[in-house]
Design a protein around this motif. Structure first.
Motif, PDB file in Angstrom:
ATOM      1  N   ARG A 229       0.841  -1.200   0.000  1.00 56.66           N
ATOM      2  CA  ARG A 229       0.000   0.000   0.000  1.00 56.66           C
ATOM      3  C   ARG A 229       0.877   1.252   0.000  1.00 56.66           C
ATOM      4  O   ARG A 229       0.566   2.229  -0.668  1.00 56.66           O
ATOM      5  CB  ARG A 229      -0.943  -0.012   1.207  1.00 56.66           C
ATOM      6  CG  ARG A 229      -2.077  -1.017   1.084  1.00 56.66           C
ATOM      7  CD  ARG A 229      -3.123  -0.862   2.171  1.00 56.66           C
ATOM      8  NE  ARG A 229      -2.649  -1.206   3.496  1.00 56.66           N
ATOM      9  CZ  ARG A 229      -2.653  -2.429   4.025  1.00 56.66           C
ATOM     10  NH1 ARG A 229      -3.104  -3.459   3.311  1.00 56.66           N
ATOM     11  NH2 ARG A 229      -2.208  -2.640   5.244  1.00 56.66           N
TER      12      ARG A 229
ATOM     13  N   GLY B 222       2.829   1.612  -3.479  1.00 54.37           N
ATOM     14  CA  GLY B 222       1.883   1.844  -4.563  1.00 54.37           C
ATOM     15  C   GLY B 222       2.187   1.053  -5.826  1.00 54.37           C
ATOM     16  O   GLY B 222       3.019   0.149  -5.842  1.00 54.37           O
ATOM     17  N   LYS B 223       1.515   1.439  -6.880  1.00 53.46           N
ATOM     18  CA  LYS B 223       1.615   0.708  -8.148  1.00 53.46           C
ATOM     19  C   LYS B 223       2.982   0.829  -8.813  1.00 53.46           C
ATOM     20  O   LYS B 223       3.332   0.013  -9.646  1.00 53.46           O
ATOM     21  CB  LYS B 223       0.511   1.161  -9.105  1.00 53.46           C
ATOM     22  CG  LYS B 223      -0.873   0.792  -8.625  1.00 53.46           C
ATOM     23  CD  LYS B 223      -1.922   1.067  -9.664  1.00 53.46           C
ATOM     24  CE  LYS B 223      -3.318   0.868  -9.123  1.00 53.46           C
ATOM     25  NZ  LYS B 223      -3.726  -0.483  -8.965  1.00 53.46           N
TER      26      LYS B 223
ATOM     27  N   SER C  13      -4.343  -5.994  -4.159  1.00 52.81           N
ATOM     28  CA  SER C  13      -2.989  -5.535  -3.873  1.00 52.81           C
ATOM     29  C   SER C  13      -2.018  -5.993  -4.953  1.00 52.81           C
ATOM     30  O   SER C  13      -2.163  -7.067  -5.523  1.00 52.81           O
ATOM     31  CB  SER C  13      -2.536  -6.081  -2.525  1.00 52.81           C
ATOM     32  OG  SER C  13      -1.186  -5.750  -2.274  1.00 52.81           O
TER      33      SER C  13
END
Length: 145
Positions: free
Chosen positions: A69, A72-73, A99
């Motif tokens: 989280r 992130g991406k 996720s």
């Protein structure tokens, strides 16, 4: 006296049987108890600005998911553990929250990680189970950029 291979085999057997099943069954309680450690690890990742993180002995994935989280991406969070039941639950949890975290069943001491794959290696408590710390940390160092 156990050889490293025998000791490791004992750990693999334990965490794929009673210990792994117990951890899965009590996952919510254990996550709550261990949350302060998870928060400290995520803060350390944030402070370091690491984007590719390996979580050793990730168990049911709480810390790996929290790191995912955070990064992130555009980041990578990979959890590794010898316990198939615990990794199965970690994968389910990742799927439920969509996720990017990835989980693998492997022994971090001997896993053939690609060289320089990670910016940072974290472990809540998993490293205490290494039966050959020198070999394990050399392997993790090779995997770290």
């Amino acid at each position: 006296m156990n050889t490293p291979q025998q000791a490791n085999a004992d750990q693999i057997a334990l965490w794929n049987d009673t210990a792994g099943r117990a951890w899965v069954e009590t996952q919510e309680t254990l996550d709550a108890v261990l949350l302060p450690f998870e928060e400290q690890l995520v803060a350390a990742v944030a402070k370091s600005k690491a984007r590719r993180v390996l979580d050793v002995g990730c168990g049911t994935g709480s810390t790996t998911l929290a790191i995912a989280r955070h990064v992130g991406k555009n980041g990578t969070a990979v959890g590794v553990d010898i316990s198939e039941p615990m990794i199965a639950l970690a994968k389910q949890r990742a799927e439920v929250e969509s996720s990017q975290a990835r989980f693998i069943v492997a022994d971090a001491q001997t896993c053939a990680f690609d060289a320089a794959t990670f910016d940072m290696v974290v472990s809540r408590f998993g490293i205490m189970f290494f039966d050959d710390a020198v070999r394990a940390f050399a392997n993790l160092r090779r995997a770290t950029a």
